[in-house]
Structures are given as C-alpha cells and as structure tokens.
Scaffold this motif. Structure first.
Motif, PDB file in Angstrom:
ATOM      1  N   ALA A  14      52.530  -0.935  86.454  1.00  0.00           N
ATOM      2  CA  ALA A  14      51.122  -1.186  86.113  1.00  0.00           C
ATOM      3  C   ALA A  14      50.322   0.114  86.147  1.00  0.00           C
ATOM      4  N   LYS A  15      50.580   0.956  87.138  1.00  0.00           N
ATOM      5  CA  LYS A  15      49.891   2.243  87.232  1.00  0.00           C
ATOM      6  C   LYS A  15      50.257   3.145  86.061  1.00  0.00           C
ATOM      7  N   ILE A  16      51.526   3.124  85.664  1.00  0.00           N
ATOM      8  CA  ILE A  16      51.967   3.930  84.527  1.00  0.00           C
ATOM      9  C   ILE A  16      51.222   3.512  83.265  1.00  0.00           C
ATOM     10  N   ILE A  17      51.102   2.218  83.053  1.00  0.00           N
ATOM     11  CA  ILE A  17      50.380   1.709  81.878  1.00  0.00           C
ATOM     12  C   ILE A  17      48.931   2.169  81.921  1.00  0.00           C
ATOM     13  N   GLU A  18      48.311   2.060  83.077  1.00  0.00           N
ATOM     14  CA  GLU A  18      46.917   2.482  83.237  1.00  0.00           C
ATOM     15  C   GLU A  18      46.764   3.980  82.956  1.00  0.00           C
ATOM     16  N   ARG A  50      45.400   8.686  79.427  1.00  0.00           N
ATOM     17  CA  ARG A  50      45.858   9.860  78.690  1.00  0.00           C
ATOM     18  C   ARG A  50      45.522   9.731  77.208  1.00  0.00           C
ATOM     19  N   LYS A  51      45.770   8.550  76.645  1.00  0.00           N
ATOM     20  CA  LYS A  51      45.495   8.325  75.226  1.00  0.00           C
ATOM     21  C   LYS A  51      44.012   8.464  74.917  1.00  0.00           C
ATOM     22  N   GLU A  52      43.154   7.974  75.810  1.00  0.00           N
ATOM     23  CA  GLU A  52      41.705   8.102  75.613  1.00  0.00           C
ATOM     24  C   GLU A  52      41.293   9.572  75.611  1.00  0.00           C
ATOM     25  N   LYS A  53      41.826  10.340  76.546  1.00  0.00           N
ATOM     26  CA  LYS A  53      41.500  11.767  76.634  1.00  0.00           C
ATOM     27  C   LYS A  53      42.022  12.517  75.410  1.00  0.00           C
TER      28      LYS A  53
END
Length: 95
Positions: A22-26, A31-34
């Motif tokens: 779950a943390k990896i997905i978050e 990362r994608k947003e940045k």
C-alpha cells in the motif's frame, strides 16, 4: 515422520507485506504527480532538456520498433512455434 512447520509469525509477515504494498502504491502516485509537474514545465517551455540545480532533466521523444508477435503468429504459426522457448519459474502470490 511428519514435518511440522510453525507459521504463527507468517501472518504478521504477510500483513507487513500488504502494508508495504500500500505504501509503495502511495509513493508511486506521489512520484507520478511530481514527474507530471516537471514534465508540464518542460512542455510549456517547449524544451526537451533543462538544467535544474544539480540535475539535468530530460523529457524526450523516443521512437522504438517493436516486433508484432501476435500478427507474426497469425501469419506464420508454424515458424512461430519453431522458435518458442519454454521456461519454468516459481510464482509467489498472496491471496
């Protein structure tokens, strides 16, 4: 003689794995947003490369040639089958 496998601690290990997943997905979403923000700046500046502090950031177009396996298989099934290589591996999953 039957081998007894103690699994009491394994449930906690599995719970830890799920928490980490779950943390990896978050983190991937963050990362994608940045990355999207940086890409937007490059696009708006109409550049493929930019020096930002100690970093060189590139957002370049890439052309890649892919082999169309499914069309090749349809057209040349016998040849396709002649080059199939079977591999074995073990897959781990938690359901």
């Amino acid at each position: 003689m039957e081998t007894l496998i103690k699994t009491e601690y394994l449930e906690n290990e599995i719970k830890d794995i799920r928490t980490l997943e779950a943390k990896i997905i978050e983190l991937e979403e963050m990362r994608k947003e940045k990355e999207a923000r940086i890409k937007k700046v490059l696009d708006e500046a109409n550049v493929e490369e930019m020096q930002i502090g100690a970093f060189t950031v590139r957002f370049t177009n890439v052309v890649r040639n892919n082999f169309n396996t499914s069309d090749f298989k349809k057209k040349y099934l016998e040849l396709y089958n002649a080059f199939i290589k079977q591999t074995n591996y073990r897959k781990f999953s938690i359901a």
